[in-house]
Design an enzyme around this catalytic site. Structure first.
Site, PDB file in Angstrom:
ATOM      1  N   TRP A 155      41.239  41.909  51.198  1.00 63.32           N
ATOM      2  CA  TRP A 155      41.131  43.309  50.794  1.00 63.32           C
ATOM      3  C   TRP A 155      42.475  44.050  50.759  1.00 63.32           C
ATOM      4  O   TRP A 155      42.497  45.262  50.639  1.00 63.32           O
ATOM      5  CB  TRP A 155      40.081  44.019  51.646  1.00 63.32           C
ATOM      6  CG  TRP A 155      38.715  43.649  51.139  1.00 63.32           C
ATOM      7  CD1 TRP A 155      38.153  44.088  49.995  1.00 63.32           C
ATOM      8  CD2 TRP A 155      37.784  42.748  51.721  1.00 63.32           C
ATOM      9  NE1 TRP A 155      36.924  43.505  49.826  1.00 63.32           N
ATOM     10  CE2 TRP A 155      36.664  42.684  50.864  1.00 63.32           C
ATOM     11  CE3 TRP A 155      37.789  41.967  52.886  1.00 63.32           C
ATOM     12  CZ2 TRP A 155      35.563  41.881  51.135  1.00 63.32           C
ATOM     13  CZ3 TRP A 155      36.694  41.174  53.144  1.00 63.32           C
ATOM     14  CH2 TRP A 155      35.589  41.135  52.274  1.00 63.32           C
TER      15      TRP A 155
ATOM     16  N   HIS B 179      36.797  49.285  51.229  1.00 64.30           N
ATOM     17  CA  HIS B 179      35.535  49.220  50.484  1.00 64.30           C
ATOM     18  C   HIS B 179      34.531  50.211  51.086  1.00 64.30           C
ATOM     19  O   HIS B 179      34.707  50.669  52.211  1.00 64.30           O
ATOM     20  CB  HIS B 179      34.948  47.790  50.463  1.00 64.30           C
ATOM     21  CG  HIS B 179      34.851  47.132  51.814  1.00 64.30           C
ATOM     22  ND1 HIS B 179      34.462  45.834  51.973  1.00 64.30           N
ATOM     23  CD2 HIS B 179      35.086  47.595  53.074  1.00 64.30           C
ATOM     24  CE1 HIS B 179      34.461  45.524  53.257  1.00 64.30           C
ATOM     25  NE2 HIS B 179      34.841  46.565  53.933  1.00 64.30           N
TER      26      HIS B 179
ATOM     27  N   ARG C 246      43.463  49.940  48.052  1.00 65.31           N
ATOM     28  CA  ARG C 246      43.956  48.576  48.292  1.00 65.31           C
ATOM     29  C   ARG C 246      45.390  48.440  47.825  1.00 65.31           C
ATOM     30  O   ARG C 246      45.777  49.016  46.811  1.00 65.31           O
ATOM     31  CB  ARG C 246      43.101  47.542  47.542  1.00 65.31           C
ATOM     32  CG  ARG C 246      41.715  47.468  48.106  1.00 65.31           C
ATOM     33  CD  ARG C 246      40.904  46.365  47.485  1.00 65.31           C
ATOM     34  NE  ARG C 246      39.505  46.535  47.868  1.00 65.31           N
ATOM     35  CZ  ARG C 246      38.530  45.755  47.463  1.00 65.31           C
ATOM     36  NH1 ARG C 246      38.791  44.740  46.656  1.00 65.31           N
ATOM     37  NH2 ARG C 246      37.296  45.985  47.859  1.00 65.31           N
TER      38      ARG C 246
ATOM     39  N   GLN D 181      34.002  52.807  44.369  1.00 70.42           N
ATOM     40  CA  GLN D 181      32.881  51.881  44.474  1.00 70.42           C
ATOM     41  C   GLN D 181      31.608  52.690  44.732  1.00 70.42           C
ATOM     42  O   GLN D 181      31.673  53.829  45.194  1.00 70.42           O
ATOM     43  CB  GLN D 181      33.083  50.908  45.650  1.00 70.42           C
ATOM     44  CG  GLN D 181      34.212  49.917  45.436  1.00 70.42           C
ATOM     45  CD  GLN D 181      34.296  48.886  46.555  1.00 70.42           C
ATOM     46  OE1 GLN D 181      33.829  49.115  47.667  1.00 70.42           O
ATOM     47  NE2 GLN D 181      34.914  47.754  46.263  1.00 70.42           N
TER      48      GLN D 181
ATOM     49  N   VAL E 239      27.205  39.322  54.048  1.00 67.70           N
ATOM     50  CA  VAL E 239      25.934  38.989  53.387  1.00 67.70           C
ATOM     51  C   VAL E 239      25.708  37.478  53.425  1.00 67.70           C
ATOM     52  O   VAL E 239      26.651  36.696  53.484  1.00 67.70           O
ATOM     53  CB  VAL E 239      25.905  39.472  51.906  1.00 67.70           C
ATOM     54  CG1 VAL E 239      25.759  40.979  51.819  1.00 67.70           C
ATOM     55  CG2 VAL E 239      27.105  38.986  51.135  1.00 67.70           C
TER      56      VAL E 239
ATOM     57  N   ALA F  46      22.408  44.410  50.039  1.00 68.65           N
ATOM     58  CA  ALA F  46      23.523  45.354  49.902  1.00 68.65           C
ATOM     59  C   ALA F  46      24.319  44.952  48.673  1.00 68.65           C
ATOM     60  O   ALA F  46      24.327  43.784  48.269  1.00 68.65           O
ATOM     61  CB  ALA F  46      24.416  45.308  51.137  1.00 68.65           C
TER      62      ALA F  46
HETATM   63  C1  FA5 Z   1      33.831  44.343  48.050  1.00 70.14           C
HETATM   64  O1  FA5 Z   1      34.577  45.329  48.115  1.00 70.14           O
HETATM   65  C2  FA5 Z   1      32.606  44.249  48.876  1.00 70.14           C
HETATM   66  N1  FA5 Z   1      32.583  45.291  49.858  1.00 70.14           N
HETATM   67  C3  FA5 Z   1      31.398  44.345  47.952  1.00 70.14           C
HETATM   68  C4  FA5 Z   1      30.091  43.989  48.577  1.00 70.14           C
HETATM   69  C5  FA5 Z   1      29.275  45.006  49.064  1.00 70.14           C
HETATM   70  C6  FA5 Z   1      29.687  42.667  48.676  1.00 70.14           C
HETATM   71  C7  FA5 Z   1      28.059  44.695  49.627  1.00 70.14           C
HETATM   72  C8  FA5 Z   1      28.467  42.336  49.256  1.00 70.14           C
HETATM   73  C9  FA5 Z   1      27.646  43.367  49.720  1.00 70.14           C
HETATM   74  P1  FA5 Z   1      35.169  43.235  46.095  1.00 70.14           P
HETATM   75  O2  FA5 Z   1      36.474  43.202  46.795  1.00 70.14           O
HETATM   76  O3  FA5 Z   1      34.863  42.094  45.231  1.00 70.14           O
HETATM   77  O4  FA5 Z   1      33.986  43.377  47.160  1.00 70.14           O
HETATM   78  O5  FA5 Z   1      35.077  44.589  45.273  1.00 70.14           O
HETATM   79  C10 FA5 Z   1      33.880  45.011  44.674  1.00 70.14           C
HETATM   80  C11 FA5 Z   1      34.097  45.383  43.218  1.00 70.14           C
HETATM   81  O6  FA5 Z   1      35.088  46.400  43.135  1.00 70.14           O
HETATM   82  C12 FA5 Z   1      34.618  44.263  42.349  1.00 70.14           C
HETATM   83  O7  FA5 Z   1      33.576  43.481  41.848  1.00 70.14           O
HETATM   84  C13 FA5 Z   1      35.308  44.999  41.240  1.00 70.14           C
HETATM   85  O8  FA5 Z   1      34.379  45.402  40.247  1.00 70.14           O
HETATM   86  C14 FA5 Z   1      35.838  46.227  41.946  1.00 70.14           C
HETATM   87  N2  FA5 Z   1      37.253  46.095  42.305  1.00 70.14           N
HETATM   88  C15 FA5 Z   1      37.807  45.293  43.227  1.00 70.14           C
HETATM   89  N3  FA5 Z   1      39.123  45.458  43.298  1.00 70.14           N
HETATM   90  C16 FA5 Z   1      39.417  46.417  42.382  1.00 70.14           C
HETATM   91  C17 FA5 Z   1      40.618  47.080  41.985  1.00 70.14           C
HETATM   92  N4  FA5 Z   1      41.778  46.818  42.550  1.00 70.14           N
HETATM   93  N5  FA5 Z   1      40.550  48.017  41.014  1.00 70.14           N
HETATM   94  C18 FA5 Z   1      39.364  48.322  40.451  1.00 70.14           C
HETATM   95  N6  FA5 Z   1      38.189  47.766  40.790  1.00 70.14           N
HETATM   96  C19 FA5 Z   1      38.217  46.812  41.743  1.00 70.14           C
END
Ligand code: FA5
Length: 335
Positions: A152, A166, A192, A206, A249, A303
């Site tokens: 992350w 997140h 991030r 998000q 999860v 979730a």
């Molecule tokens: C998460 O942040 C997890 N908390 C999501 C989750 C929630 C999983 C609940 C299971 C249960 P991830 O790092 O993949 O996961 O980010 C989620 C989504 O945010 C990604 O699929 C993408 O669509 C978006 N995302 C991630 N990084 C970026 C970024 N730097 N800029 C824009 N969108 C992003």
């Protein structure tokens, strides 16, 4: 010899500051009527000079005080006329502004998503943008020093607080403060330490979703996400599910939507994949329930954590996430 009544008449007749100046010159100027009287003193008998001089001085003082009083009246009148002519209605619309305000596409789509979920019995929850390690990591089953934390790209403040990476931290806050069964979504900004490109930003949005009940399966999650994408995109957009790992999860999955910019053929936005990763999710891990004081044998849940900016891009055909944040009005004026 000019008398008091004549002096008053000359001064009161002046209706402007310019006319009053003329009256002053006429009475008190070098060759004015009162000044001329002074010159007569020299030709008088010495015995009469003192009385005459006192009379002339009295006339001069009277003229001066009447001039001052009239000047004050004329100045006030002039100021009132100036204010009346230049009256400004500060509540009137500005005729020079041709543009009315518009909502940002992120706000517009968020309203739709909130409407969709509240219609399904979800409520909207929130949590702080500056989090602690417990809510952002520990209680989400991400052990300290576990390499998963690197995923992350976390920023830390000097006090080791975390601009949340997140919205999953709101899952923990909700599970610890509300009694299940429960259904919430939690929209919010996350941060991030990312290299910015067309689909990645260092600060983005998000929308977390969490449903906890007695019998919850992956089928419920898949149906929820599929109907959400169909509703939000307003037309059928192919989606696919892939297995994925998130420590909070089990099982975990990713929903990808077919890239709307190339319709799956591959382009720079989808990095030639034909698909864009939109919504990760899964079934709430038993350890998360335990961390929050809930019995995992009694409760089940799903979730998800929607990448909201990417959703906005897909919906409105915006091919670069940076356009959502560069502050240019051309973008919002289109909505
Ligand atoms: C998460 O942040 C997890 N908390 C999501 C989750 C929630 C999983 C609940 C299971 C249960 P991830 O790092 O993949 O996961 O980010 C989620 C989504 O945010 C990604 O699929 C993408 O669509 C978006 N995302 C991630 N990084 C970026 C970024 N730097 N800029 C824009 N969108 C992003």
């Amino acid at each position: 010899m000019i008398d008091s009544a004549q002096i008053a008449a000359v001064i009161e007749a002046a209706e402007s500051l310019a006319a009053l100046e003329e009256a002053r010159v006429r009475l008190l100027g070098k060759k004015g009527e009162i000044s001329s009287l002074m010159k007569e003193i020299g030709a008088m008998a010495p015995a009469d000079r003192a009385t005459f001089g006192q009379k002339v001085n009295a006339l001069r003082d009277e003229a001066q005080s009447r001039l001052d009083a009239r000047k004050a009246i004329l100045e006030t009148r002039a100021e009132e006329e100036r204010l009346a002519a230049g009256w400004i209605d500060v509540t009137a619309p500005n005729p020079a502004s041709r543009h009315i305000g518009r909502f940002h596409p992120i706000t517009l789509l968020l309203e739709e998503v909130i409407d969709h979920f509240t219609g399904l019995g979800f409520s909207v929850a929130s949590g702080p943008e500056i989090e602690d390690e417990f809510h952002n990591f520990d209680a989400l089953n991400i052990p300290k020093d576990h390499p998963a934390r690197d995923v992350w790209d976390t920023f830390y403040t000097t006090e080791r607080e975390i601009p949340r990476t997140h919205t999953s931290s709101v899952q923990i806050r909700t599970l610890m403060s509300q009694k299940p069964p429960l259904r919430i979504i939690a929209p919010g900004r996350v941060f991030r330490n990312e290299t910015i490109d067309a689909t990645h930003h260092a600060s983005f949005n998000q929308v977390e979703g969490l449903l906890v009940d007695k019998h919850v399966s992956v089928a419920h999650l898949k149906h929820t996400l599929e109907t959400l994408v169909a509703k939000i995109m307003g037309r059928p957009v192919p989606v696919r599910f892939r297995p994925a790992f998130y420590p909070f999860v089990e099982p975990g999955l990713d929903l990808d939507a077919q890239c709307v910019f190339c319709e799956g053929r591959g382009c720079s936005v989808c990095k030639h994949q034909g698909w864009i990763e939109l919504i990760p999710g899964g079934l709430v891990h038993p350890r998360v329930f335990e961390f929050c004081g809930l019995d995992p044998h009694e409760w089940q849940g799903f979730a998800f954590g929607m990448g909201f900016d990417r959703m906005v891009m897909m919906r409105y055909g915006i091919d670069d996430i940076r356009r959502l944040y560069d502050g240019k009005l051309q973008l919002v004026r289109q909505f």
